[in-house]
Motif scaffolding. Sequence first.
Motif, mmCIF file in Angstrom:
data_model
loop_
_atom_site.group_PDB
_atom_site.id
_atom_site.type_symbol
_atom_site.label_atom_id
_atom_site.label_comp_id
_atom_site.label_asym_id
_atom_site.label_seq_id
_atom_site.Cartn_x
_atom_site.Cartn_y
_atom_site.Cartn_z
ATOM 1 N N SER A 562 31.825 42.508 37.564
ATOM 2 C CA SER A 562 32.540 43.584 38.255
ATOM 3 C C SER A 562 32.990 44.689 37.317
ATOM 4 C CB SER A 562 33.759 43.001 38.971
ATOM 5 O OG SER A 562 34.681 42.530 38.020
ATOM 6 N N LEU A 564 31.748 47.251 35.821
ATOM 7 C CA LEU A 564 31.396 48.665 36.035
ATOM 8 C C LEU A 564 32.014 49.255 37.295
ATOM 9 C CD1 LEU A 564 27.664 48.754 34.898
ATOM 10 C CD2 LEU A 564 29.731 49.167 33.566
ATOM 11 N N SER A 565 32.551 48.395 38.150
ATOM 12 C CA SER A 565 33.140 48.955 39.377
ATOM 13 C C SER A 565 34.618 49.279 39.200
ATOM 14 C CB SER A 565 32.953 47.983 40.539
ATOM 15 O OG SER A 565 33.788 46.865 40.362
ATOM 16 N N LYS A 566 35.122 49.049 38.009
ATOM 17 C CA LYS A 566 36.537 49.334 37.769
ATOM 18 C C LYS A 566 36.728 50.755 37.249
ATOM 19 C CE LYS A 566 37.611 44.497 37.103
ATOM 20 N NZ LYS A 566 38.167 43.448 36.240
ATOM 21 N N ALA A 567 37.969 51.196 37.303
ATOM 22 C CA ALA A 567 38.274 52.535 36.795
ATOM 23 C C ALA A 567 38.119 52.543 35.276
ATOM 24 C CB ALA A 567 39.707 52.903 37.173
ATOM 25 N N TYR A 585 51.089 47.628 28.222
ATOM 26 C CA TYR A 585 50.611 47.532 29.605
ATOM 27 C C TYR A 585 50.538 46.078 30.051
ATOM 28 C CZ TYR A 585 49.316 52.406 28.979
ATOM 29 O OH TYR A 585 49.358 53.745 28.732
ATOM 30 N N HIS A 586 50.872 45.867 31.285
ATOM 31 C CA HIS A 586 50.782 44.530 31.863
ATOM 32 C C HIS A 586 49.308 44.105 31.891
ATOM 33 C CE1 HIS A 586 51.139 41.234 34.751
ATOM 34 N NE2 HIS A 586 52.440 41.281 34.557
ATOM 35 N N PRO A 587 49.047 42.826 31.614
ATOM 36 C CA PRO A 587 47.653 42.357 31.638
ATOM 37 C C PRO A 587 46.904 42.751 32.913
ATOM 38 C CG PRO A 587 49.130 40.564 30.979
ATOM 39 C CD PRO A 587 49.988 41.767 31.234
ATOM 40 N N LEU A 588 47.572 42.654 34.063
ATOM 41 C CA LEU A 588 46.890 42.999 35.316
ATOM 42 C C LEU A 588 46.390 44.430 35.304
ATOM 43 C CD1 LEU A 588 48.673 41.725 38.524
ATOM 44 C CD2 LEU A 588 46.327 41.329 37.784
ATOM 45 N N TYR A 589 47.174 45.309 34.727
ATOM 46 C CA TYR A 589 46.793 46.711 34.677
ATOM 47 C C TYR A 589 45.587 46.894 33.764
ATOM 48 C CZ TYR A 589 47.508 51.780 34.810
ATOM 49 O OH TYR A 589 47.360 53.132 35.017
ATOM 50 N N TYR A 591 43.391 44.516 33.047
ATOM 51 C CA TYR A 591 42.245 43.841 33.679
ATOM 52 C C TYR A 591 41.570 44.755 34.707
ATOM 53 C CZ TYR A 591 44.420 39.452 31.981
ATOM 54 O OH TYR A 591 44.981 38.445 31.231
ATOM 55 N N ARG A 592 42.365 45.646 35.264
ATOM 56 C CA ARG A 592 41.862 46.486 36.356
ATOM 57 C C ARG A 592 41.070 47.694 35.851
ATOM 58 N NH1 ARG A 592 46.715 46.967 38.988
ATOM 59 N NH2 ARG A 592 46.480 44.899 39.898
ATOM 60 N N TYR B 70 53.081 41.675 27.689
ATOM 61 C CA TYR B 70 53.867 42.789 28.218
ATOM 62 C C TYR B 70 54.148 42.595 29.709
ATOM 63 C CZ TYR B 70 55.386 47.374 29.643
ATOM 64 O OH TYR B 70 56.116 48.392 30.181
ATOM 65 N N ASN B 471 40.482 52.267 43.089
ATOM 66 C CA ASN B 471 39.638 53.308 42.496
ATOM 67 C C ASN B 471 38.355 53.435 43.304
ATOM 68 O OD1 ASN B 471 38.905 50.627 41.048
ATOM 69 N ND2 ASN B 471 37.166 51.934 40.553
ATOM 70 N N HIS B 473 34.442 53.690 43.787
ATOM 71 C CA HIS B 473 33.204 53.284 43.116
ATOM 72 C C HIS B 473 32.074 53.472 44.108
ATOM 73 C CE1 HIS B 473 30.485 51.212 40.435
ATOM 74 N NE2 HIS B 473 30.197 50.322 41.364
ATOM 75 N N ASN B 480 40.888 46.255 42.816
ATOM 76 C CA ASN B 480 40.482 45.210 41.872
ATOM 77 C C ASN B 480 41.663 44.427 41.325
ATOM 78 O OD1 ASN B 480 37.663 45.684 41.903
ATOM 79 N ND2 ASN B 480 37.946 47.484 40.591
ATOM 80 N N ASP B 481 41.368 43.218 40.924
ATOM 81 C CA ASP B 481 42.331 42.382 40.205
ATOM 82 C C ASP B 481 43.669 42.219 40.912
ATOM 83 O OD1 ASP B 481 41.114 41.571 37.440
ATOM 84 O OD2 ASP B 481 40.430 43.609 37.863
#
Lengths: 767, 767
Positions: A562, A564-567, A585-589, A591-592, B70, B471, B473, B480-481
């Motif tokens: 996935s 390439l489908s992320k920002a 930054y929070h890991p979730l951010y 990861y996204r 974080y 986002n 795509h 995502n996530d």
Amino acid sequence: MEKMIYEIRGLSNQNDDLLLNETIFHTSNGYVGVRANYEEGYPQGYDTIRGTYINGFYDIAEMKQAEKLYGFIEEKQTILNVADSQGVKLLVDGEEFSMFTGTVLESRRWLNMLEGYAGRKVIWRSPKGKEIEILIKRMTSFFQKSLFTIEYMVKALNFTGKIEFISFHNGEVMNYSNPEDPRVASESVKNLYPFDVRIAQEASYIKARTARSGLSVCTGVKNILTGEGPLFREAVSEIDVNGFLVIHSLKADIEKERTVTLTKYTVFSDSIRCEDVELHARKEMAKAVSVNLAAWYERQKDYLEEYWDNCDLEIYGDDDLCLAVRFNLYQLIQSVGKDRYSNITAKGLSGEGYEGHYFWDTEMYIQPFFILTNPDIAKNLIEYRYGTMEGARENARILGHNRGVLYPWRTIMGKECSGYFPSGSAQYHINGDIAHSIVAYYLATKDLEFIAQKGAEIIFETARLWLDVGNYHKGNFYINDVTGPDEYTCVVNNNYYTNVSAQYNMRWASRFYYLLKENGAVDKVANKLQMTEAEIKEMETAAECMYLPYDEEYGINPQDDSFLSKARWNIGNTPKEKFPLLLHYHPLYLYRHQVCKQADTVMAHFIFEDAQSIETIQKSFEYYEKITTHDSSLSTCIYSIVASKLGMKEKAYNYLGNSAKLDLFNIHKNTRDGIHTANMGGNYMAIVYGFAGLRLKEEGLFLAPLLPEQWEGYRFKIKYEGSKIMVQVKRGTSTFSLLSGEAKQIWIYGKEYLLQDTIILTEEVER
Amino acid sequence: MEKMIYEIRGLSNQNDDLLLNETIFHTSNGYVGVRANYEEGYPQGYDTIRGTYINGFYDIAEMKQAEKLYGFIEEKQTILNVADSQGVKLLVDGEEFSMFTGTVLESRRWLNMLEGYAGRKVIWRSPKGKEIEILIKRMTSFFQKSLFTIEYMVKALNFTGKIEFISFHNGEVMNYSNPEDPRVASESVKNLYPFDVRIAQEASYIKARTARSGLSVCTGVKNILTGEGPLFREAVSEIDVNGFLVIHSLKADIEKERTVTLTKYTVFSDSIRCEDVELHARKEMAKAVSVNLAAWYERQKDYLEEYWDNCDLEIYGDDDLCLAVRFNLYQLIQSVGKDRYSNITAKGLSGEGYEGHYFWDTEMYIQPFFILTNPDIAKNLIEYRYGTMEGARENARILGHNRGVLYPWRTIMGKECSGYFPSGSAQYHINGDIAHSIVAYYLATKDLEFIAQKGAEIIFETARLWLDVGNYHKGNFYINDVTGPDEYTCVVNNNYYTNVSAQYNMRWASRFYYLLKENGAVDKVANKLQMTEAEIKEMETAAECMYLPYDEEYGINPQDDSFLSKARWNIGNTPKEKFPLLLHYHPLYLYRHQVCKQADTVMAHFIFEDAQSIETIQKSFEYYEKITTHDSSLSTCIYSIVASKLGMKEKAYNYLGNSAKLDLFNIHKNTRDGIHTANMGGNYMAIVYGFAGLRLKEEGLFLAPLLPEQWEGYRFKIKYEGSKIMVQVKRGTSTFSLLSGEAKQIWIYGKEYLLQDTIILTEEVER
């Protein structure tokens, strides 16, 4: 010659500099490491990481989980600071020597990487005007691993009088803590309990045991006073039993222009490596004092002579870099464990950072150096993994797998110690990394006997795991929910690096199976593992069907399904103070977003370069380059290697940049906490695998040297299948010499040669 | 009538039963809840969760993270056990009453859900032969929320003598801990510190403050002795200041066949809801004793009469189920917060499980009941979310979002309290859930004024977040996530539930924007939020482009992008003892499989049914049914509803199964820890939204009743746009009656009717 000695003159008394130098001048031999504190200590209020560490010696620490889920790790192994024998106070006619009183007339420290010691020289005038010259040499012996020595020479420059050494042996120690530094423990926890102290044959012995791991350690200290000319001597040892502290006082008369020397021997023994720690320590002490110190120095020098003869790397035209690279290689031999109970920690034995844990750093960043220069050490690193396979098996079961082993992401003695599984246990690629390192060892040595004995077992068991982890979907073999090297995207499906690495692991399981079968050696290991040829066929099929994500539009391998489908993260628009991103930054951010902490697919394109076309590798490099922050120190060296591979000399040079100087020049301002061993290995790779284009393949040894414009040349030696080879690259000429051993077929710029004596090529080929 | 009283006769003294009954007979009014311990206590060594809880009153507890990244949450709010006023010892001519000594001749407990009290009756013969009849009624008043009463009546059956009540007011309390139970705290942590105790006007007052949250609480206790015939009385109160314990002793003569009654009033006040807790407690006490207890009982009954009149649900032909459902509805009104400082916790005020946290359970499982029956309570639940919006804004910032709010996954006063983000903070759908509940409130009431005042602000801010999370795509809007409702698959891309819920959230943001614009009310809120019409357009576009995963091959909505490519879990082959899976498998192993803890896409197909064709809903139901373990108690009710929707009556009945009896009949053997409020709401939904097919849409109210074969019928009342409607379903006849209010257009089996008086349909229509 000076490129083997690092020296600082006119020392600063700034606390930060002292802390830094504790690391830079620490002495270690892979078994024991001692940070380079001033023997006499610092003034009150100075921060210090005063530590002595034994590789692999650990206690168990609690690691509470905020929420408990099945299989979450709740305790971790942690390296321990053991008894302190660095302390020596010097009294000159009753005046105590200190860098912070009287007048320091001259002061320097140096690291002699040819002879293997850290030196310190001070010329000091006491408040009352007595002048002395102090020369101190500290060594951890490569020959007798249990031994640490301090040779403390005092010369009276302008007086005749009395001097006294007060030499300490302190069993009451704790690990470093600093409530103001979020990177280290904020509170001291007592892990090591001394329980016995005694004096025997003028040596003191302190025994201590760990709080929870059931291990014990003994340290022995003996002080010997020698001097020029007739001199009165007196030695008294006092025990403070409550404090588990022994104070050895040694007094002597000293004449003007004469020297008195204290030789302080410390020996270490631990219950991982022997039954009776005190008995063992006494034997080691007897051995230590059985010859004089000069003999130990000689052996140290011999050991290093051979080391440098095997591995030396010289860069012409950049002395600082050359020194820094040698410093790095010196730290690697200082840091690497040389018995099956230890490996190489993230900070060597120079500090407590990362808690003395072993990571994939070993196999992917450090072992490649040893494979080429000291294959026996590389073999020992594999032995360590072999020895901890039971822990890896248990770890696999915790994670739900009924077959195979899964090596822990971070560990000391083999149990998983990562507290946050998405960027810990989920990094299944460590299995592929370990398998790859065994294949690399085999390719460099053709030591099939070791593969039969131990290597194959690891390869088979790691390969088996992939069969349990993966699943078929529409004819492809998928590996879901794992984390690749890049920790800014965790728990993803079909991470390219992981999949290609699993493919390699399984293919080599099959390859070794049939190599050993030819050899008649396969049944033993197959029976032990209850493995059948059918399972090997299963691996071959899975490898064949392995899904390797490829994007038609960009012509690249996506990091995962996935990605390439992320920002896409805009690194250019991110304020400088927001790096490293993980601290802001929070890991979730993270990861996204399409953003990488470090080389991931790009690393796969180096390690498993034959899995893709050069176009895909090129396009992927360009793609990932824009979204990689290199927030990990494991990144730029890989980018440099791939840039070299792609013929981008300037880029390769820039990616190498100052990274080889990271510790020696304290680039990241955190060397105080210890050296960065993976970075050290990575920089070696950036030169040898990068610029020189070295590859180990079944077809043979490959080389394809490039010379960065900024250098005049470089030279290195390697061992290949028992032969020693030197490669020297200068402007317009590359020379390949067989230094010893049999002639070898080698591939240079893709063309096969027989290296019998020397091959000289006068043109650099475009890659 | 008996279907409103739950009774147990011949009580067991087993510790497990006592613990269970502490929950079953607990009394609560949404502000304060008191577990039903025996007034006289249990023998030494008995385990007890002796607790008194105030909704929303909390302390802050440390929640250490094994590894710190974080934004990781390191402290959580936790509900507190406040001062204990349950204790009353009874001495009969000096012999102490106990269920464990003498002879218990008769014993029963009951819950009167019409009158709103828990009763206890014991006939006891003392070791020396004195016989007494004890009748105890406990009530937490719905009318005066601060008030808890114990009416303790003693009748002398075979003697004339003396009795003494020793009534305790104990400020030294801790939360429950049990080192042997992994589900609750293993060690006691002191959170509440009493600091003042005094006696005033025959009442005792104890004040206490929390360790870290800065809150304080005051409890007042007053005992009044009354009796038949002439009697000597004596009352003495003693303070043990060190123990913050007040002992009230009340003695009386008692004649044979006469009754003496102790009435014990406890009032609670806390600093969240008033400035001066003691002053407030004194006022509340004065109010409590200003009328006699009978008057409070009367008001309690009146309150409940209205409650049942609004919400009663009757099932014909299954008395146990009918009783269980009413027990559930009774617990919901007992549990739900009735002021803006509180909501409804996972265990109501009956226990400490889940630490008194509020979850999405409120909006998706409980609020739908209140919306239909007590819209003012539903409105208050929304007010609570409105009041905690600042915490949600802060939470969004921690997670990296520069606009919008993200409601915390679990909280008391608005701060995120989940320690493991993949199944906590990552459940972004809570934003959509809250938005959906506001829309549902609006659809049931058309209360646009409240939307203008508060509702729209929540809808706009939650909708804004999606713009920041998602986002584009390839023309689609991706989210995502994030994690959907199903916690066996975490941190995924394009979770169907989340995406469709975000779409609904953004569409309604736009809808409300224009509704309020027509109304002239939009500028106020838009200005406050600095929101423009352009942002609304952005939401419309995102909603329009929202990617809703659909699989052509199966004709279903995949739970997320990669769900269908994972290995399918074989539930049939999994040993029974391995359920719930989360207690036996590592999260990574679960994540790697197609297996659902609970309804996820199936839930989306209920809540957002118009987003897909009935074929897709049908096929999805069949697909997910095979891989859903229902390890969460939030699951089967949703499956039941969707089975009803699909006309699968038998399946719908089976999914409802015993789940409505979960607590009353202790099906999961864990009711001792407290009730399961979400399950209670969910079962109501399975009947009203499931069997009766009720839906709230902008077009109107929809109904489509089914009658399970096993029932003779059912009947329920709802409020819709101010009118009260009754639906009665019997074999062959469905009756829809307008009980009060204006006539309404309603849709029955998809056909529009005007409900003016009564509509009787004599055929059940196939759905």
